[in-house]
Design an enzyme around this catalytic site. Structure first.
Site, PDB file in Angstrom:
ATOM      1  CB  CYS A 122      -0.875   0.089   1.201  1.00  0.00           C
ATOM      2  SG  CYS A 122      -0.447   0.173   2.680  1.00  0.00           S
ATOM      3  CE  LYS A 195      -3.301  -4.015   8.381  1.00  0.00           C
ATOM      4  NZ  LYS A 195      -2.076  -3.640   7.491  1.00  0.00           N
ATOM      5  NE  ARG A 217      -5.130  -0.083   3.632  1.00  0.00           N
ATOM      6  CZ  ARG A 217      -4.811   0.345   2.549  1.00  0.00           C
ATOM      7  NH1 ARG A 217      -5.384   0.263   1.597  1.00  0.00           N
ATOM      8  NH2 ARG A 217      -4.050   1.295   3.034  1.00  0.00           N
ATOM      9  CE  LYS A 248      -1.827  -2.444  11.634  1.00  0.00           C
ATOM     10  NZ  LYS A 248      -1.433  -2.188  10.598  1.00  0.00           N
ATOM     11  CE1 TYR A 313       3.917   4.405  14.508  1.00  0.00           C
ATOM     12  CE2 TYR A 313       1.712   3.707  15.467  1.00  0.00           C
ATOM     13  CZ  TYR A 313       2.499   3.712  14.354  1.00  0.00           C
ATOM     14  OH  TYR A 313       2.159   3.161  13.294  1.00  0.00           O
TER      15      TYR A 313
HETATM   16  C1  PBG Z   1      -0.082  -1.444   5.690  1.00  0.00           C
HETATM   17  C2  PBG Z   1      -0.046  -1.221   6.950  1.00  0.00           C
HETATM   18  C3  PBG Z   1      -1.019  -0.327   7.803  1.00  0.00           C
HETATM   19  C4  PBG Z   1      -0.610  -0.281   9.263  1.00  0.00           C
HETATM   20  C5  PBG Z   1       0.475  -0.977   9.392  1.00  0.00           C
HETATM   21  N1  PBG Z   1       0.891  -1.784   7.946  1.00  0.00           N
HETATM   22  C6  PBG Z   1      -2.253   0.372   7.387  1.00  0.00           C
HETATM   23  C7  PBG Z   1      -3.298  -0.145   6.723  1.00  0.00           C
HETATM   24  O1  PBG Z   1      -3.511  -1.318   6.727  1.00  0.00           O
HETATM   25  O2  PBG Z   1      -4.113   0.833   6.096  1.00  0.00           O
HETATM   26  C8  PBG Z   1      -1.259   0.653  10.335  1.00  0.00           C
HETATM   27  C9  PBG Z   1      -0.401   0.810  11.293  1.00  0.00           C
HETATM   28  C10 PBG Z   1      -0.923   2.096  12.176  1.00  0.00           C
HETATM   29  O3  PBG Z   1      -2.185   2.394  12.185  1.00  0.00           O
HETATM   30  O4  PBG Z   1      -0.175   2.464  13.216  1.00  0.00           O
HETATM   31  N2  PBG Z   1      -0.807  -2.502   5.541  1.00  0.00           N
END
Ligand code: PBG
Length: 326
Positions: A122, A195, A217, A248, A313
């Site tokens: 992405c 995720k 997504r 996540k 973070y």
């Molecule tokens: C990429 C990815 C994302 C995050 C980590 N890897 C964004 C998404 O899936 O849109 C999000 C991490 C965050 O919000 O801290 N696929």
């Protein structure tokens, strides 16, 4: 035994006793620090929705890694913002790609830093989706090819752990096979196994410049309503060779972390994502909450739920507190 023989408060009166009976301990070793690398020199561009986080050029990134190491944070998760994007994310597979350059520079400058490389399309595609578009949707099987190429390229640059975050079916098996064929059978895979399609990624998409240009997504990331399905996702990734499984986001998904740890007994990571971070920062900046206290409570709750590894973070600020500097 019941009250008055049992008085649960007996173990709460004395501070030392409270410390003795503490069940969950957060450690600096648990923390992974996510970082964003961009082209250029001496670039440190603030990410407005994530106070204290920056897009950094390789030279600045190396200094930030040294700062992390000095606090005992020995592990980072790297995301790249490339100079140019293309339709299939091929720029992510080049040996001189932005993340590949960063990995080499960090490895040269610092001895003891674990580099986890995020694998996804992405940040590298013009349309901002996590794979190749066919008929207006991300095509699963053709995306596997670029994911495998990207993984091998990151391994060649010196990545220590490969972390696919795309949510394509079958990608762990495909990446494992590609790594093994290239002689990287010792490299672990940390898969973003469960995720979710989450609103909590908002600030990250500013940080990584990876917002989808059309649609969302939800044809590949999971429905926030589902828990059993997460167990099937995780089982599939373990079957395909994942060494560490990730849930996540973290905070709204503590039940999923708990189930994952209990049902699979695997090394379990949780990603305390951008939106979770920014909410704490925003409320803290307004003095609506005690920011440091809430930050530590959040991280502790993720650990208590069952996470062995927390990607956050907050890593350096939390390390300062754990190291007793604040
Ligand atoms: C990429 C990815 C994302 C995050 C980590 N890897 C964004 C998404 O899936 O849109 C999000 C991490 C965050 O919000 O801290 N696929």
């Amino acid at each position: 035994m019941a009250f008055p023989d049992t008085r649960l408060r007996r173990l709460r009166y004395n501070k030392i006793v409270r410390q003795m009976v503490t069940e969950t301990h957060l450690r600096v070793d648990d923390l992974v620090y996510p970082l964003f690398v961009c082209p250029g020199e001496n670039v440190k561009k603030p990410i407005s929705s994530m106070p204290g986080n920056y897009q950094m050029s390789v030279d600045v990134l190396v200094e930030e890694c040294k700062r992390a190491a000095s606090k005992g944070v020995k592990s980072i998760l790297l995301f790249g913002i490339p100079e140019h994007k293309d339709e299939h994310g091929h720029v992510a597979c080049q040996s001189n790609g932005i993340v590949q350059q960063a990995i080499r520079a960090i490895k040269e400058a610092i001895d003891d830093m674990l580099i986890i490389a995020d694998v996804c399309n992405c940040e590298y595609t013009t349309h901002g989706h996590c794979g190749t578009i066919i008929d207006n949707d991300v095509d699963n099987d053709s995306t596997l090819k670029t994911l495998a190429q990207q993984s091998v390229s990151l391994a060649e640059a010196g990545a220590d752990v490969i972390a696919p975050s795309d949510m394509m079916d079958g990608r762990v098996a495909r990446i494992r096979a590609a790594l093994d064929e290239s002689g990287y059978e010792k490299l672990p895979i940390m898969s973003y196994a469960a995720k979710y399609a989450s609103g909590f990624y908002g600030p990250f998409r500013e940080a990584a410049e990876s917002a989808p240009q059309f649609g969302d997504r939800s044809t590949y990331q999971m429905n926030p309503a589902n828990s059993d399905e997460a167990m099937r996702e995780i089982a599939a990734d373990i079957e395909e060779g994942a060494d560490i499984v990730m849930v996540k986001p973290a905070l709204s998904y503590l039940d999923i972390i708990y189930r994952t740890k209990n049902e699979f007994e695997m090394p379990t990571a949780a990603y305390n994502v951008s939106g979770e971070f920014s909410m704490v920062k925003a409320a803290g900046a307004n003095d609506w909450i005690d920011e440091q206290r809430v930050m530590m409570e959040v991280l502790l709750s993720i650990k208590r739920a069952g996470a062995d590894i927390i990607i956050t973070y907050h890593a350096l600020e939390a390390a300062d507190i754990l190291n007793g500097q604040k």
